[in-house]
Scaffold this active site. Structure first.
Site, PDB file in Angstrom:
ATOM      1  N   LYS A 284       0.861  -1.191   0.000  1.00 17.99           N
ATOM      2  CA  LYS A 284       0.000   0.000   0.000  1.00 17.99           C
ATOM      3  C   LYS A 284       0.888   1.228   0.000  1.00 17.99           C
ATOM      4  CE  LYS A 284      -4.494   0.842   0.349  1.00 17.99           C
ATOM      5  NZ  LYS A 284      -5.579  -0.074  -0.030  1.00 17.99           N
TER       6      LYS A 284
HETATM    7  N1  GLU Z   1      -7.325   0.072  -3.232  1.00 18.01           N
HETATM    8  C1  GLU Z   1      -8.102  -1.110  -3.471  1.00 18.01           C
HETATM    9  C2  GLU Z   1      -8.162  -1.977  -2.230  1.00 18.01           C
HETATM   10  O1  GLU Z   1      -7.985  -1.516  -1.135  1.00 18.01           O
HETATM   11  C3  GLU Z   1      -7.660  -1.848  -4.721  1.00 18.01           C
HETATM   12  C4  GLU Z   1      -6.260  -2.371  -4.695  1.00 18.01           C
HETATM   13  C5  GLU Z   1      -5.793  -2.962  -6.016  1.00 18.01           C
HETATM   14  O2  GLU Z   1      -6.590  -3.098  -6.928  1.00 18.01           O
HETATM   15  O3  GLU Z   1      -4.616  -3.263  -6.087  1.00 18.01           O
HETATM   16  O4  GLU Z   1      -8.465  -3.140  -2.298  1.00 18.01           O
END
Ligand code: GLU
Length: 426
Positions: free
Chosen positions: A116
């Protein structure tokens, strides 16, 4: 707003996402009887990058922004997870979100680890050019850790397909070749996937539908309360109302709307598009946004921020199913209260996994250079969400644990198995 922040301050550590992630982890690790070494490995983020990036503002001044990228685990595949832009981003929050990505990808069994990113900034105070410069400089500072086989970012809070296009372009300029699979959630013209914008909301709709079936809540139009009308909440509202659910309440940061006969979601989306807010919508009555979470309903879908359900308010919920569209909307202290009340929780690492699942499809399509039609994307998403829902619920029943603990146990076990198979290069 003031009342809420004061309350959260008094909740203290309950609202630290990294502590919440650790509490859930410990419980599942204990139940799985994982040995100490494996617990340490699974709990510690593999890599944490902090960058302080100078950015030229439109008025000619320089500002320095702090950004993070945490790769929690790459045991099952490349790091995967969004990047958020927000003023209150902290390293602990990004750590927690990265670990949730590891467990999320493992729950739906897609070949990714978890990562993240976050940049501390106030996106609504920045121009498009400033946002572009922040995005490009942030990308260039973490570039050696990114790549289709290394770490693949995606949109998250306050970032979107335009942000992903800038990341893809910056990365491609550096490596001297167009590399679409370095990010997901891109515009269609740049290797995005059909169905990606709806995917998280669609996943929420699918698991909620399955939960209603499971609980035999056969009401012809189940009543749904949704917090958030953005990418997740807005899409879930649209797709749920299409299959006959009654969206009786929408809660946003600046107000809430109520209509016991169901809100016309298409009309509300149009109104919001024209006025910039859900407020003053003629098809529903305004209602106190701090009370709206406690309406009687079959389904409550928090699809906004973290820590909205906590020890101070969990006993006031009147839903049968809690579908966690947001990441971390419920504190561990609230879990116990929800369990006592018999609320069926669809935990975030399952409920909102539709987004990363279609991100996986996007990555596959980019690497194949061959694109699927929307029906195929949705069919494959449906299969993965239904199977994962069943796997979690069966696991919970078999082991006599709640759904969240089951989802964590399933995920930890999958990641631990990969680590054992690979062996530890110590
Ligand atoms: N931000 C989204 C989540 O928290 C998508 C993450 C992604 O597609 O890599 O799942």
């Amino acid at each position: 707003m003031i009342a809420m922040s004061t309350m959260l301050a008094t909740l203290g550590q309950e609202t630290n996402p990294w502590m919440a992630a650790a509490a859930r982890f410990d419980e599942a690790a204990e139940k799985l009887k994982l040995d100490d070494g494996m617990r340490k490995i699974l709990k510690s983020p593999a890599r944490e990058i902090t960058v302080n990036i100078p950015v030229l503002l439109d008025d000619g001044r320089f500002e320095v922004f702090t950004g993070y990228r945490v790769q929690h685990s790459i045991a099952r595949g490349p790091g995967k997870g969004g990047i958020r832009f927000a003023p209150d981003v902290t390293l602990d929050e990004v750590r927690a979100l990265a670990s949730w990505m590891t467990w999320k990808c493992a729950v739906v069994n897609i070949p990714f680890g978890g990562a993240k990113g976050g940049v501390i900034c106030q996106p609504n105070m920045l121009s498009d050019m400033e946002l572009e410069r922040i995005t490009r400089r942030y990308t260039s500072e973490i570039i050696e850790f990114l790549g289709p086989e290394r770490d693949v970012p995606a949109p998250d809070v306050n970032t979107n397909e335009r942000t992903m296009a800038w990341i893809m372009d910056t990365y491609s300029m550096h490596v001297r070749r167009t590399t679409t699979a370095v990010v997901t959630g891109k515009p269609m013209a740049l290797g995005g996937s059909l169905g990606r914008p709806e995917a998280t909301g669609r996943g929420c709709m699918i698991v909620t539908r399955e939960a209603l079936k499971k609980l035999a809540l056969n009401r012809s139009s189940p009543r749904v309360v949704i917090q958030g009308f953005g990418n997740v909440g807005g899409m879930a509202a649209k797709l749920m109302s299409k299959i006959g659910f009654q969206i009786i309440c929408i809660i946003e940061y600046d107000g809430a709307l109520y209509n016991p006969n169901g809100i016309d979601i298409e009309a509300l989306a149009k109104h919001r598009g024209e006025t910039g807010s859900i407020n003053n919508f003629p098809g529903a009555a305004p209602i106190d946004k701090n009370e709206a979470l406690f309406l009687e309903c079959e389904v409550l879908l928090p699809a906004a921020t973290e820590n909205v359900i906590h020890s101070g308010n969990a006993d006031r919920l009147h839903c049968k199913i809690l579908c966690e569209g947001a990441n971390g909307p419920t504190t561990p202290e609230a879990d116990a209260i929800l369990a006592e009340k018999g609320i069926f929780v669809i935990p975030d690492i399952l409920a909102n996994a539709g987004g990363v699942t279609v991100s996986y499809f996007e990555w596959v399509q980019d690497r194949q250079g061959f694109f699927w039609n929307e029906a195929l994307v949705n069919k494959r998403l449906e299969e993965i969400m239904v199977n994962s829902f069943e796997a979690v619920v069966d696991y919970a029943e078999k082991h006599g644990v709640h759904n969240r603990t089951a989802a964590y146990m399933l995920a930890l076990d999958r990641v631990a198995s990969c680590i054992r198979l690979r062996g530890i290069y110590a």
